[in-house]
Design a protein around this motif. Structure first.
Motif, short mmCIF file in Angstrom:
data_model
loop_
_atom_site.label_atom_id
_atom_site.label_comp_id
_atom_site.label_asym_id
_atom_site.label_seq_id
_atom_site.Cartn_x
_atom_site.Cartn_y
_atom_site.Cartn_z
N LEU A 116 -5.01 74.10 36.33
CA LEU A 116 -5.05 73.33 37.57
C LEU A 116 -5.68 74.10 38.72
N THR A 152 -1.78 61.47 41.32
CA THR A 152 -1.09 62.56 42.02
C THR A 152 -2.00 63.76 42.20
N CYS A 153 -2.80 64.04 41.19
CA CYS A 153 -3.73 65.18 41.26
C CYS A 153 -4.74 64.99 42.38
N LEU A 175 -3.72 67.67 45.06
CA LEU A 175 -4.53 68.85 44.81
C LEU A 175 -5.93 68.71 45.37
N GLN A 217 3.63 66.49 37.78
CA GLN A 217 3.60 66.42 39.24
C GLN A 217 4.07 67.73 39.87
N ILE A 231 1.30 70.20 39.60
CA ILE A 231 0.26 69.92 40.59
C ILE A 231 0.70 70.40 41.98
#
Length: 351
Positions: free
Chosen positions: A37, A63-64, A68, A165, A168
């Motif tokens: 990640l 979510t990424c 992020l 999650q 991340i």
């Protein structure tokens, strides 16, 4: 002879423990976060899975992107296996993350094997079985308490989604998001108990002819998963749509006897509730799953508070799952179907 659905019921009720185990396991897999990640080599992260695993991959990718700030998407495993040129244009560096409860789904294993052989591709995964074929092929996050006896995915899905999650959030260096997820972990047990009583009562009181699930953003994939839970366990036809997209044609199926279940976000709350009101005017029985009740939800025929008020829609996502899973479970029992043994299905799909 065991009671119908006993494994499914037990596993839905085991979600709080599964989330906690995934949280603790992640502390032992910090290198995975750094290697994948936090790796600037990758231009895009592609989550792949099949069935329920694809639906949770949609939430992982959403979510990424939000947390992020990286380009991320989700595809069915078969798309990357058979149509990777259409899904991912050349001359970019990709990380493919396989999502599979068992780690044995043929499509995800074959897809990862094929992608690994291509230039500019790296592979990783998330599973509940550390000795699985996928875990031997790719470096995987492992949800240790996600293992299940039942065919349908329940605590495995919630724990893997939650674990990714959390990974991340750690990769983003966001202590605020980790605090939100820690709160979700603590809330989960109460949400499961409340959802059990709420859905049991609802199914006993009100039969439905059609089921429609609506969700947006990180909740869209979960609306698809809710749809699948009804189909898998009870064999009732149901559909799922993006909330506002439902107004563009599909709403023609709404009539008395239709359940419309809205997974209400906070980000688009006013827009989504307007859709729910419209569906009620067409005769639908409207159920709203929300972080918190308020005057704006009072019109609904039934409202369930999942908890997690004041936090992001992404962090709250897994709190919607118990009610959705119990809907499939109790609907199946009401129709004399066994949620543990759905017809035509096996726990692992192989081709």
């Amino acid at each position: 002879m065991t009671a119908p659905g006993i494994h499914t019921y037990t596993e839905i009720n085991g979600q709080a423990e599964a989330l906690n185990a995934a949280w603790n396991q992640l502390d032992q897999q910090q290198d995975w976060i750094l290697q994948y990640l936090n790796n600037d080599l990758f231009d895009e992260i592609i989550f792949i899975g099949s069935g329920s695993s694809y639906y949770q991959a949609l939430t992982m990718a959403s979510t990424c992107r939000a947390w992020l700030g990286k380009s991320a998407t989700a595809y069915p495993s078969s798309e990357l296996l058979l149509f990777h040129k259409q899904a991912a244009p050349a001359h970019r560096n990709y990380l493919a993350i396989g999502v599979s409860r068992s780690g044995e789904s043929t499509e995800v294993v074959l897809a990862l094997e094929a992608l690994q052989a291509l230039p500019n591709w790296s592979i990783a995964g998330i599973t509940c079985y550390e000795e699985s074929t996928m875990a031997q092929l790719a470096d995987c996050l492992v949800s240790p308490n996600g293992k299940e006896t039942s065919t349908v995915m329940t605590k495995s899905l919630s724990s893997m989604t939650f674990m990714m999650q959390a990974a991340i959030a750690k990769a983003a260096g966001r202590e605020d998001l980790l605090a939100e997820l820690a709160g979700v972990k603590e809330q989960a047990g109460q949400t499961v108990r409340d959802a059990d009583a709420f859905i049991h009562s609802l199914v006993q009181k009100q039969p439905f002819l059609k089921y429609v699930y609506l969700g947006m953003g990180s909740l869209y994939g979960l609306s698809l998963e809710a749809c699948l839970k009804i189909k898998e366990m009870s064999y009732v036809w149901t559909e799922a749509y993006g909330t506002l997209e439902f107004r563009h044609g599909p709403k023609s199926i709404v009539e008395p006897g239709t359940l419309v279940c809205l997974l209400l976000s906070e980000q688009a709350r006013a827009y989504e509730l307007k859709v729910a009101r419209e569906m009620q005017e067409y005769g639908a029985f409207v159920v709203v799953l929300t972080a918190q009740k308020d005057e704006d939800t009072s019109f609904a025929d039934a409202v369930f508070e999942v908890g997690g008020g004041g936090i992001s829609d992404e962090a709250r996502a897994v709190l919607y799952l118990p009610a959705l899973q119990f809907m499939g479970y109790y609907t199946a029992l009401s129709l004399h179907a066994d949620p543990d043994s759905p017809r035509n299905l096996t726990q692992v799909v192989k081709i």
